[in-house]
Structure formats: C-alpha cells, structure tokens
Motif scaffolding. Sequence first.
Motif, mmCIF file in Angstrom:
data_model
loop_
_atom_site.group_PDB
_atom_site.id
_atom_site.type_symbol
_atom_site.label_atom_id
_atom_site.label_comp_id
_atom_site.label_asym_id
_atom_site.label_seq_id
_atom_site.Cartn_x
_atom_site.Cartn_y
_atom_site.Cartn_z
ATOM 1 N N GLY A 1 0.783 -1.228 0.000
ATOM 2 C CA GLY A 1 0.000 0.000 0.000
ATOM 3 C C GLY A 1 0.813 1.275 0.000
ATOM 4 N N THR A 2 2.133 1.160 -0.146
ATOM 5 C CA THR A 2 2.982 2.352 -0.130
ATOM 6 C C THR A 2 3.507 2.726 -1.508
ATOM 7 N N GLY A 3 3.431 1.815 -2.466
ATOM 8 C CA GLY A 3 4.024 2.049 -3.777
ATOM 9 C C GLY A 3 5.524 1.844 -3.805
ATOM 10 N N GLU B 1 -4.376 -4.337 -5.592
ATOM 11 C CA GLU B 1 -4.146 -2.995 -5.060
ATOM 12 C C GLU B 1 -3.047 -2.936 -4.004
ATOM 13 N N ARG B 2 -2.499 -4.082 -3.621
ATOM 14 C CA ARG B 2 -1.453 -4.072 -2.591
ATOM 15 C C ARG B 2 -0.236 -3.266 -3.015
ATOM 16 N N LEU C 1 -0.080 -0.554 -4.951
ATOM 17 C CA LEU C 1 -0.363 0.817 -5.361
ATOM 18 C C LEU C 1 -0.212 1.763 -4.178
ATOM 19 N N ALA C 2 0.351 2.927 -4.442
ATOM 20 C CA ALA C 2 0.370 3.970 -3.421
ATOM 21 C C ALA C 2 -1.026 4.586 -3.320
ATOM 22 N N LYS C 3 -1.237 5.368 -2.304
ATOM 23 C CA LYS C 3 -2.535 6.009 -2.123
ATOM 24 C C LYS C 3 -2.876 6.853 -3.350
ATOM 25 N N ASP C 4 -4.084 6.663 -3.864
ATOM 26 C CA ASP C 4 -4.614 7.394 -5.024
ATOM 27 C C ASP C 4 -3.902 7.052 -6.332
ATOM 28 N N GLU C 5 -3.025 6.061 -6.332
ATOM 29 C CA GLU C 5 -2.368 5.661 -7.578
ATOM 30 C C GLU C 5 -3.338 4.850 -8.429
ATOM 31 N N LYS D 1 -4.893 2.097 -11.068
ATOM 32 C CA LYS D 1 -4.550 0.712 -11.369
ATOM 33 C C LYS D 1 -3.904 0.624 -12.752
#
Length: 512
Positions: free
Chosen positions: A459-461, A490-491, A493-497, A499
């Motif tokens: 979740g941090t990118g 989605e694991r 992806l950073a926040k608001d990144e 898909k």
Amino acid sequence: MYDTGVMLRSRPWHRWVVAGAVLVGIFYLFPAVTFRPTTSTAIADTRFLTPAPLSNLPFLKELLKDNGLGPEVEFASRHLKYRRNAETRPPLSQIPNKLFPNPPQTINIETVTTLPQLLPPVTLAVENSPRPNEVDASALIFGVSTTYSRFNDDAAGPLREWKRWLTDGNGSSNGAALVLCLHEATDDQILLAQTKLEGVGIRATVQHSDSSLDMPGRYFSLINALYNHPSRETRSYFGLIDDDTFFPSIAALLSMLSEHDPSKPYYIGAFTERVDWMMDHKVPMAYGGAGVFFTAPVVKTLDDLTPTCLKKNPESGLYLEWGDQGDLLLYNCLHNHTEVILTNVPQLHQMDQFGDPSGLYESGELPLSLHHYKSWHRLAPEKVHVVTDACGLNCIFQRFQFADDWVLSNGYTISAFPRGIDFDIMKMEGTFDNGLAKNGVEDVSLSYSFGPLRKNLAGTGRKISWSLLDARSDEYGRVTQVYVKRRDDERWLAKDEPKPRLDSVIVLVWEL
C-alpha cells in the motif's frame, strides 16, 4: 592339415569357444578392465545432454487462459544459469547484473506466435545441495492421522505436496516411509488410499485409526504404529506430522536430524512462533504442525507408556495426563514420566501467524518445515518446490538481489522497489496480522521468533511483487517459473495511484 576357417564356418559353436578364450585372456592379462552395465537411470538422465530448444509459449498460453489473465499482458523474461559451486546458502545473495535492464513488452498471448527474444542469461551461484532424485531419506519414517474424505479431497488433500518430499520426483520413493492412519474409513477406502500413494511412488502403509480414540488419542497412537512398523529397525528418526506439514528440503531436514545421535533419547521440534501463546499455555512443547521427531529410544518409551498416558478420568472424560491436543498429550506424557526434554529447532515452523505470510517466505531463510498453508494462509508448496529439480533442494526460497534492486525470493515472488532499497533488507518485513496492534501499540507477539520486524510495504508504492503462478521442469533439468501481478491487485499501489491497464507476467528459466 585342417582348414580352420572352413571348420569355424561349418561349426558355429567353435566361434563361442574362441570368443570365450579371448575374453578369459583379456581378464587374465588386464585385470583392471571391468564392464559397467548401463542403468536405466543413466539412460533417463538427459540433464547433461544438449537440450532441445525450449518453447514455453504453449505452456504459457494455456496457463494464463486457465487463470483468467490477459489476453494482452506486460511480459518480461530472463534465463538464469545456476552454478552449484557456492560454499554456503546465504539469506541474501548480491548479483552484480541487472535482472531487467529493459522495460517489459506488451504482447497478446492469444495471437503471438513467438515470445520476445531473451536477454543473455544471468549466472547465479547456489549451494551444491542434492536434487529430489539425489536424496536417500531411508532414515526417516513419518506418521500422520487424518480422515479419508480429507485425504481424498482435490483441494485439501495432501497428495500433491507429499509427492514432492516423499519421492524422487520421478515416481519412485526417496526411501522415507509413511504410515497413514485414516479415521472413519472403510476397507475399500483404505485400499484406495494405499493404491493412490503407491501410484505416485510413496512408500506407505495405510491402516485404520483406532475408532475408540478421540483426536488427541489418535495422534498419540501414531507412536504405536511407528514402533510396530516392520522397517523400524532400519529407521533412525520417527516423525509425527499433520496432513498439511511440508518439508521444503528433505536434505536439510536430514542434515539437522543427523546432528542428534539416533541411539540416544531425543524429542525434537519447535515452539509456536507466538510468544503470547507460549505465555498463555506455559508449556515448552513441540507444536505438531511443524513436525515432531523422536529417536528410537523415545519411541519405545512412549510405546511402553501408552496404557498409562491414554488413561482418562471416568467422570470428566479428560486425560489424566491432560491434553486437549495430541502434541500436548505427548509432551505431558514425556514430562511426567521421563527425563526427556524438547530439543527446540526454530527452523521447523508451526506457522501460527495470521495475515500475509510473505515476511517469512521472502526472508531468505530455508525453513525446515511449513504448515497451515491451506488454511491460515495460502501457498502451493508443490509449485514452489519445482525449482529444486534444477538448482537443488536448498535453493528454494533463496533470495537474490540484483543490481537494479529487483529481488527474487526463489519460487515465491519477484519484487521491484521503484524508490530503491533504503531500508535494512536483512530484517523480516512485518506483513503478518495477528490482530494485536491497537491504538498505536505495536504487536510484539512474533518478535521472539522473528526479531524486530520492519514496516510492511504493502500500500505504499515502494514495493511491487509478482507471485508464482506455476512452474514446470523438463527432462533436460530446466525449470520454467511463471510469476504474475494482476492488474486489480491494489497491494502494490500507493494512495490514489491508478490501477495498471494490464496484467503483468514474468517468466524465469533455470538451466545449467
């Protein structure tokens, strides 16, 4: 004078007389000359012959279609040349080459006729550990108790996994024996189970469990089954397992056990990883799912103690030794009646942590056992294990860090770190979730087993992982691994990144 040539032509038996005399002369004059018959194993081993061209396209097409991936995918691939010349197996191997110096290509797996051309291979050094067909595990015998319905279940059944560590991978036993006790099974089901096990090369004895015993008692009674097995005198170590216990390297397991004299009394196993459970239970016992091992003197002692240790209080129905689980009942029997104490081997894993297990599987550790991979977490160890057909049993889960900060946790994941590795990668990632971290208070239930855990990167990118989907080996000793990252995962992806548009596929090919 006789015409010898005519005589030999007219009397064929003379030829055999002369040929025999010549052979006798050869053996007499050159005693060092011997004839070594070619075995079927040697004929079948094509590992060192010139391999046929490798085509993974049909395999890949079918695999991606069956798993709902594509048809358009991002694709990358690399050949890995392994050399079995490393002196040790480190938790992390630094590789000076980049794994993927070029960006991935986009292909349509349904219409493509050839896969993109491969880059030159990268050479990796691995420990010279045996492959599955190079191990003699005849010192081992295992006992397991389960139900026929579970044994025969396509999803929950253990046959796929047992084939990987109880055989040579080619349909023959590796020497280890298995005693399978089935609860609530008919005679026909006992025979069917025996036939299934023998059909894949497992040396097994299948028998009924004692129907008068409850679950802890049935587990304890495995000791009697092992003690009475006809091969007992030839075995050095006697193991009790659950039907979802897996041994990634039977060679490493044997190496660990061989450090303990089989003529002396040993009780070998591992605690739970959870220190909070240890403190609650206050029992320093071997937890059964990790595998519990005994030497022959302890097996005999437990067999003699069976009538005593299986006694129950007639009013409460509880065991006098106390134990609502079989591994606890065994411990109490030994603790109350002998001087035998546990030899704790932390590399045997009960796997009592919840949540994402990646922290352990990506740590670079070579675990001696795994457990709970069909319940508390998900892993297909029989697929992870395929790579050992090439680089040897101890290369499973081995970790390689490449110059471009890609990290391969062999057989499990390939991970990229877009912002670089700016953390201590030797610390285990805290991917687990035991539900104890609340109000900013850190969960320390696993700290005793795994040490301080670094932060979870999901979740941090900062981390993107491709997970093993499947693997296959061929007759030339090559192993193909297919790792995938689904576009809706989605694991990573950073926040608001947003898909990604496509599923992503990485193919690694291991070869000499």
